[in-house]
Design a protein around this motif. Structure first.
Motif, PDB file in Angstrom:
ATOM      1  N   LEU A   8       0.847  -1.186   0.000  1.00 22.95           N
ATOM      2  CA  LEU A   8       0.000   0.000   0.000  1.00 22.95           C
ATOM      3  C   LEU A   8       0.887   1.242   0.000  1.00 22.95           C
ATOM      4  O   LEU A   8       1.651   1.460   0.944  1.00 22.95           O
ATOM      5  N   SER A  10       1.132   5.348  -0.336  1.00 17.49           N
ATOM      6  CA  SER A  10       0.407   6.616  -0.280  1.00 17.49           C
ATOM      7  C   SER A  10       1.210   7.722  -0.951  1.00 17.49           C
ATOM      8  O   SER A  10       2.444   7.704  -0.969  1.00 17.49           O
ATOM      9  N   GLU A  31      -0.970  -1.145  -4.516  1.00 14.26           N
ATOM     10  CA  GLU A  31      -2.155  -0.290  -4.504  1.00 14.26           C
ATOM     11  C   GLU A  31      -1.721   1.129  -4.136  1.00 14.26           C
ATOM     12  O   GLU A  31      -1.100   1.347  -3.098  1.00 14.26           O
ATOM     13  N   THR A  33      -2.642   5.124  -3.293  1.00 12.78           N
ATOM     14  CA  THR A  33      -3.712   5.914  -2.694  1.00 12.78           C
ATOM     15  C   THR A  33      -3.166   7.270  -2.264  1.00 12.78           C
ATOM     16  O   THR A  33      -2.033   7.337  -1.776  1.00 12.78           O
ATOM     17  N   SER A  37      -5.759   6.616   4.715  1.00 11.41           N
ATOM     18  CA  SER A  37      -7.129   6.521   5.229  1.00 11.41           C
ATOM     19  C   SER A  37      -8.139   6.217   4.137  1.00 11.41           C
ATOM     20  O   SER A  37      -9.222   5.704   4.421  1.00 11.41           O
ATOM     21  N   ASP A  38      -7.776   6.512   2.885  1.00 11.21           N
ATOM     22  CA  ASP A  38      -8.694   6.236   1.776  1.00 11.21           C
ATOM     23  C   ASP A  38      -8.787   4.747   1.467  1.00 11.21           C
ATOM     24  O   ASP A  38      -9.720   4.318   0.780  1.00 11.21           O
ATOM     25  N   ARG A  39      -7.826   3.967   1.911  1.00  8.30           N
ATOM     26  CA  ARG A  39      -7.838   2.523   1.660  1.00  8.30           C
ATOM     27  C   ARG A  39      -7.752   1.749   2.969  1.00  8.30           C
ATOM     28  O   ARG A  39      -6.949   0.831   3.127  1.00  8.30           O
ATOM     29  N   ASP A  41      -9.647  -0.369   3.896  1.00  7.44           N
ATOM     30  CA  ASP A  41     -10.010  -1.763   3.637  1.00  7.44           C
ATOM     31  C   ASP A  41      -8.800  -2.650   3.391  1.00  7.44           C
ATOM     32  O   ASP A  41      -8.871  -3.866   3.552  1.00  7.44           O
ATOM     33  N   LEU A  42      -7.663  -2.030   3.016  1.00  6.92           N
ATOM     34  CA  LEU A  42      -6.455  -2.820   2.717  1.00  6.92           C
ATOM     35  C   LEU A  42      -5.443  -2.828   3.857  1.00  6.92           C
ATOM     36  O   LEU A  42      -4.469  -3.576   3.798  1.00  6.92           O
ATOM     37  N   GLU A  57      -4.582   3.631  12.253  1.00  5.67           N
ATOM     38  CA  GLU A  57      -4.221   2.863  11.049  1.00  5.67           C
ATOM     39  C   GLU A  57      -3.211   1.776  11.391  1.00  5.67           C
ATOM     40  O   GLU A  57      -3.277   0.666  10.846  1.00  5.67           O
TER      41      GLU A  57
END
Length: 316
Positions: A8, A10, A31, A33, A37-39, A41-42, A57
């Motif tokens: 992930l 950012s 991924e 982003t 905080s926008d992801r 779900d990951l 987080e």
């Protein structure tokens, strides 16, 4: 890749930068982003995270084995709980060393030659000539001999300055530095410096390192330069030193409170140059930071040791 969860990342990146990152990750899914905080779900499945996760987080990031900070200093990450999180923490330390050293030299030159006086005269269209100083023959004292400190030493020597340093491990090599003092010789170091330049990280051992006693140990003709982090110099003591003449002046790019409030007295001090923690904001700093992350992502994917690993107990 040690685990099979996503990476992930950012921030905002150009297409070619995203490609570099995806290529470095090998078979792992990357991924992107703008904000972690926008992801959310990951977060629970991410094996690696690039960014500065908050405490909440981090609590979700139970699978994370590696967190990379885009910043050189990791105060925020450690404060959020990474000091006790099992994930390995790396930083972008070294990415801004060159521009920070350049910024320190600029501030020294501005103060030594009273550049604000020229700027004021120019704004008023006045031809004002005056006698000013020169750096040659003066002593540049550097607190913190990391990447930016050692780069500054080279630059200061090119200006024919004597260079002394202060760091925890005084026995380590320090190219370009004439004398290295251990922390217990702080006052001796301060007393012999014409410019005291703070390039050290903000850690428990450096918090309020420069307080009233230390400022009084400096020469009345000396200047203080802060380019790394605020909090290393106690603001109230520095304000007194500047207004009461304990020292000659200061160049401040890093501040105890940021952004510096509009009503801060530092803005109006005639012997102080204020810049908005902007010394390392260059395209090259961003490029070097990306280079560090891409190399580490390749290492992580291959199970090799990472570079720029943070000693969580030391804070850097």
């Amino acid at each position: 890749m040690p685990e099979h969860g996503p990476v992930l990342v950012s921030g905002r990146f150009e297409p070619e930068e995203e490609k570099r990152i995806r290529d470095a990750a090998g078979p792992a899914r990357v991924e992107f982003t703008p904000r972690l905080s926008d992801r959310a779900d990951l977060l629970g499945s991410a094996t690696a995270i690039a960014g500065s996760p908050t405490a909440e987080e981090l609590r979700r990031a139970g699978a994370a084995r590696w967190v990379h900070s885009w910043a050189a200093g990791v105060n925020n990450e450690l404060a959020a709980g990474l000091d006790s999180h099992p994930a390995e923490l790396t930083s972008s330390v070294g990415n801004g060393a060159v521009p920070l050293a350049e910024h320190a030299m600029m501030l020294m030159l501005m103060l030594n030659r009273d550049a604000p006086r020229w700027a004021k005269a120019q704004s008023e269209r006045r031809w004002e000539r005056f006698q000013h100083g020169e750096l040659a023959g003066l002593t540049c004292g550097i607190i913190g001999l990391g990447h930016s400190g050692l780069d500054l030493a080279t630059k200061a020597r090119a200006f024919h300055m004597r260079v002394v340093g202060l760091r925890r491990r005084a026995d380590l090599p320090a190219p370009g530095v004439d004398t290295v003092h251990p922390p217990e010789q702080l006052h001796r170091f301060l007393a012999e410096s014409d410019f005291v330049v703070v390039t050290a990280p903000d850690t428990p051992s450096t918090a309020n390192l420069i307080d009233e006693a230390e400022l009084r140990a400096m020469k009345e003709t000396a200047h203080l330069i802060v380019v790394s982090r605020g909090g290393i110099v106690r603001d109230q003591a520095l304000l007194r030193a500047l207004t009461e003449g304990w020292i000659a002046g200061a160049g401040l790019d890093a501040h105890g409170e940021e952004p510096l409030p509009e009503d801060s007295p530092f803005w109006a001090l005639p012997n102080t140059v204020v810049t908005p923690h902007n010394g390392a904001t260059t395209a090259q700093t961003r490029r070097r930071g990306l280079d560090i992350f891409v190399e580490n992502l390749e290492r992580f994917a291959q199970g090799r040791p990472l570079r720029n690993v943070v000693d969580k107990s030391a804070g850097y």
